[in-house]
Design a protein around this motif. Structure first.
Motif, PDB file in Angstrom:
ATOM      1  N   TYR A 197      -9.308  -1.001   6.961  1.00 50.27           N
ATOM      2  CA  TYR A 197     -10.062  -1.706   5.937  1.00 50.27           C
ATOM      3  C   TYR A 197     -10.176  -0.914   4.640  1.00 50.27           C
ATOM      4  N   ALA A 198      -9.903  -1.614   3.533  1.00 46.40           N
ATOM      5  CA  ALA A 198     -10.308  -1.103   2.236  1.00 46.40           C
ATOM      6  C   ALA A 198     -11.809  -1.335   2.115  1.00 46.40           C
TER       7      ALA A 198
ATOM      8  N   ILE B 123     -12.260   1.880  -2.496  1.00 48.58           N
ATOM      9  CA  ILE B 123     -11.409   2.924  -1.924  1.00 48.58           C
ATOM     10  C   ILE B 123     -10.459   2.272  -0.927  1.00 48.58           C
ATOM     11  N   SER B 124      -9.207   2.670  -0.992  1.00 53.00           N
ATOM     12  CA  SER B 124      -8.204   2.086  -0.100  1.00 53.00           C
ATOM     13  C   SER B 124      -8.419   2.549   1.338  1.00 53.00           C
ATOM     14  N   SER B 125      -7.694   1.943   2.247  1.00 51.74           N
ATOM     15  CA  SER B 125      -7.894   2.212   3.671  1.00 51.74           C
ATOM     16  C   SER B 125      -7.656   3.683   4.027  1.00 51.74           C
TER      17      SER B 125
ATOM     18  N   ARG C  94     -18.796  -3.400   1.457  1.00 51.51           N
ATOM     19  CA  ARG C  94     -17.861  -4.475   1.797  1.00 51.51           C
ATOM     20  C   ARG C  94     -16.602  -3.889   2.438  1.00 51.51           C
ATOM     21  N   ALA C  95     -16.135  -4.549   3.476  1.00 57.04           N
ATOM     22  CA  ALA C  95     -14.914  -4.144   4.162  1.00 57.04           C
ATOM     23  C   ALA C  95     -13.906  -5.292   4.108  1.00 57.04           C
ATOM     24  N   VAL C  96     -12.708  -5.001   3.655  1.00 59.57           N
ATOM     25  CA  VAL C  96     -11.665  -6.033   3.552  1.00 59.57           C
ATOM     26  C   VAL C  96     -10.375  -5.517   4.189  1.00 59.57           C
ATOM     27  N   TRP C  97      -9.825  -6.338   5.061  1.00 61.63           N
ATOM     28  CA  TRP C  97      -8.521  -6.048   5.678  1.00 61.63           C
ATOM     29  C   TRP C  97      -7.601  -7.216   5.363  1.00 61.63           C
ATOM     30  N   SER C  98      -6.581  -6.972   4.577  1.00 59.74           N
ATOM     31  CA  SER C  98      -5.594  -7.988   4.243  1.00 59.74           C
ATOM     32  C   SER C  98      -4.335  -7.737   5.048  1.00 59.74           C
ATOM     33  N   TYR C  99      -3.864  -8.748   5.734  1.00 64.78           N
ATOM     34  CA  TYR C  99      -2.672  -8.619   6.551  1.00 64.78           C
ATOM     35  C   TYR C  99      -1.828  -9.868   6.355  1.00 64.78           C
ATOM     36  N   SER C 100      -0.635  -9.829   6.874  1.00 64.81           N
ATOM     37  CA  SER C 100       0.269 -10.960   6.706  1.00 64.81           C
ATOM     38  C   SER C 100      -0.352 -12.214   7.312  1.00 64.81           C
ATOM     39  N   GLY C 101      -0.619 -13.196   6.469  1.00 64.22           N
ATOM     40  CA  GLY C 101      -1.152 -14.455   6.960  1.00 64.22           C
ATOM     41  C   GLY C 101      -2.654 -14.606   6.891  1.00 64.22           C
TER      42      GLY C 101
END
Length: 119
Positions: free
Chosen positions: A31-32, A50-52, A96-103
């Motif tokens: 997670y970023a 901050i990036s992952s 805040r926690a964000v995880w971007s993945y394919s789809g």
């Protein structure tokens, strides 16, 4: 999934505070992480990112040079060191926690912690 912020409080102008956010129920290193804030009557604004891996950080212009974001991927925490605080930094601060993945993506927020800068 839980994001629990701590470290808020009342501080005088020019003072410092360190906010911490403890994450559970997530693979934290995916997670970023960000800190955002919302003052009364204003929109929520991103303060720091901050990036992952921790290799990339970004800051709002209003806090550059005063705030530092850092993370610990072993203990699943992200922190915000805030120095030279000003009355206009008064707000509720959110993690805040964000995880971007394919789809898709996963996006989580903490409950917030109040920071008040006042003499």
């Amino acid at each position: 999934v839980q994001l629990v912020e701590s470290g808020g409080g009342l501080v005088q102008p020019g003072g410092s505070l360190r906010l911490s956010c403890a994450a559970s129920g997530v693979t934290f290193s995916r997670y970023a992480m960000s800190w955002a804030r919302q003052a009364p009557g204003k929109q929520r604004e991103l303060v720091a990112y901050i990036s992952s891996t921790g290799g990339i950080t970004n800051y709002a212009d209003s806090v550059k040079g005063r705030f530092t974001i850092f993370r610990d991927n072993v203990n699943n925490t992200v922190s915000l060191q805030m120095n030279s605080l000003k009355p206009e930094d008064t707000a509720v601060y959110y993690c805040r926690a964000v995880w971007s993945y394919s789809g898709g993506s996963r996006d989580y927020w903490g409950q917030g912690t109040q920071v008040t800068v006042s003499s």
